[in-house]
Design a protein around this motif. Structure first.
Motif, PDB file in Angstrom:
ATOM      1  N   GLN A   1     -22.060  32.142   7.423  1.00 34.68           N
ATOM      2  CA  GLN A   1     -21.923  33.298   7.970  1.00 34.68           C
ATOM      3  C   GLN A   1     -22.931  34.186   7.661  1.00 34.68           C
ATOM      4  O   GLN A   1     -23.408  34.980   8.152  1.00 34.68           O
TER       5      GLN A   1
ATOM      6  N   ALA B   1     -21.347  35.011  13.684  1.00 33.81           N
ATOM      7  CA  ALA B   1     -20.278  34.722  14.426  1.00 33.81           C
ATOM      8  C   ALA B   1     -19.760  33.262  14.159  1.00 33.81           C
ATOM      9  O   ALA B   1     -18.603  33.064  14.796  1.00 33.81           O
TER      10      ALA B   1
ATOM     11  N   ARG C   1     -17.306  30.592  12.859  1.00 34.98           N
ATOM     12  CA  ARG C   1     -15.888  30.608  12.364  1.00 34.98           C
ATOM     13  C   ARG C   1     -15.575  29.224  11.754  1.00 34.98           C
ATOM     14  O   ARG C   1     -14.694  28.824  10.695  1.00 34.98           O
TER      15      ARG C   1
ATOM     16  N   GLU D   1     -19.335  29.786  21.327  1.00 34.26           N
ATOM     17  CA  GLU D   1     -20.707  29.503  21.041  1.00 34.26           C
ATOM     18  C   GLU D   1     -20.637  28.379  19.999  1.00 34.26           C
ATOM     19  O   GLU D   1     -20.112  28.024  19.165  1.00 34.26           O
TER      20      GLU D   1
ATOM     21  N   SER E   1     -18.222  29.418  16.895  1.00 34.07           N
ATOM     22  CA  SER E   1     -17.508  30.712  16.797  1.00 34.07           C
ATOM     23  C   SER E   1     -15.936  30.456  17.173  1.00 34.07           C
ATOM     24  O   SER E   1     -15.244  31.362  17.079  1.00 34.07           O
TER      25      SER E   1
END
Length: 379
Positions: A70, A75, A77, A135, A182
């Protein structure tokens, strides 16, 4: 890359991604939350403060981003980590005793793995983007991303005492690639570190590059010195180099978990015959065109001819073969200081009397340069 699509159940999506990865030839697949390793920035900063990165300045320059996925892409995750087995057909340690031959690290005996893996990663990332609308970004060992600890968090294995990922199924022979996304995907369970009391990887290191288990000082590592280091090989590491001319596999090859390893299924990762047992006498005569031709598509090409010849000449100096002296002498007039310096060292090792007879003439030519020290310093 972002491609909108109707959302898919995460478990179903992961099953599709696993199946596609297997179809593309990946041998390992795992998922971890992007924030799974909050300990990494402190570990990275400690290593940098100790100077273990050597002259790989890019590691320090990208430290803020390298410490976490990150930090590089806010973005992110989830991290999907994939591995391809590159297990060799023969024991990489066997050639170390054949001093007239050069030893090339297993990973560099055929095509550059970056090229092989990246296209496959893009395929899987595209599937993920189409099916989830999330993404995605793909990485193969060229961005400030710490793939090995992330692979550990994703359950592909654990970082061994040699700092390389160890797999229960493939030993130390996994190339890694990563997809940041993401999307929030269900993660896999990390595996426990399973090195036990074994210290074979630490004990075999010819240059004592491990300050402690799970720590590596690159400045003492032959993989770093023969590939990343741009100047002369420090004197204390030249004899321990032996005939290693690109990389070093000692700590990987000796790992007991390799008993479960298998030969790579990917033909482009299997050793080309001409790179498995190359003769030092042939390699030292390469010109730029020959070098580029021999190593087309290989990661070796990126270090350039001069550094490669430096490595070959050090190996020749360790060969004990006086028949190679004329080939060494031919490199005394090389344009590149790293080649001339290594040639001087090799000549002094193989034919000290001949070196003494040439010393004054070449010293006058070198003047006050660092290469001149090769004629008079320790060997």
């Amino acid at each position: 890359m972002k491609m909108a699509s109707a959302p898919v159940d995460p478990e179903t999506l992961v099953a599709e991604l696993r199946a596609r990865a297997a179809a593309l030839g990946f041998d390992s697949f795992g998922i971890a939350p992007a924030d799974a390793r909050p300990d990494l920035p402190a570990k990275l900063n400690a290593a940098l403060a100790a100077g273990w990165h050597g002259d790989m300045d890019w590691m320090a320059e990208t430290a803020d981003r390298r410490g976490s996925p990150q930090g590089m892409w806010p973005a992110a995750r989830s991290v999907i980590v994939l591995g391809i087995n590159y297990g060799p057909e023969t024991d990489p340690l066997a050639i170390l005793g054949e001093k007239s031959l050069g030893t090339i690290s297993v990973y560099a005996r055929n095509r550059d793995y970056h090229e092989i893996i990246k296209g496959k990663l893009k395929d899987i990332a595209g599937l993920l983007a189409r099916r989830s609308g999330a993404e995605v970004k793909v990485f193969v060992d060229t961005a400030p991303l710490m793939e090995k600890p992330l692979a550990e968090a994703a359950g592909l294995g654990w970082q061994g005492k040699h700092t390389v990922l160890v797999s229960r199924d493939f030993g130390s022979w996994l190339f890694l690639g990563a997809i940041l996304t993401s999307a929030d995907l269900p993660g896999d369970k990390p595996l426990p570190e399973s090195c036990g009391t074994c210290t074979r990887c630490l004990d075999i290191c010819p240059t004592s590059a491990f300050p402690a288990p799970f720590q590596l000082d690159s400045r003492r590592c032959l993989a770093y010195l023969t590939v990343e280091h741009k100047d002369q090989i420090p004197l204390e590491f030249r004899v321990p180099m032996g005939n290693r001319i690109y990389g070093c596999d000692d700590c990987l090859a000796v790992c007991p978990w390799n008993k479960f390893a298998s030969v790579s299924r990917e033909a482009r990762l299997r050793a080309r015959p001409e790179l498995e047992r190359p003769a030092l006498a042939d390699l030292v005569q390469l010109d730029d065109a020959g070098f580029r031709s021999l190593f087309v598509g290989s990661p070796i090409k990126r270090i350039g001819l001069a550094r490669f010849l430096r490595n070959v000449l050090i190996a020749i100096g360790n060969s004990g073969d006086p028949a190679l002296v004329p080939l060494v002498e031919a490199r005394l007039d090389a344009d590149e200081p790293v080649v001339r310096g290594a040639a001087i060292w090799a000549l002094r090792r193989l034919a000290p009397e001949r070196a003494d007879s040439l010393r004054l003439a070449y010293l006058a030519r070198e003047g006050d340069s660092s290469v001149a020290l090769e004629w008079t310093g320790d060997i």
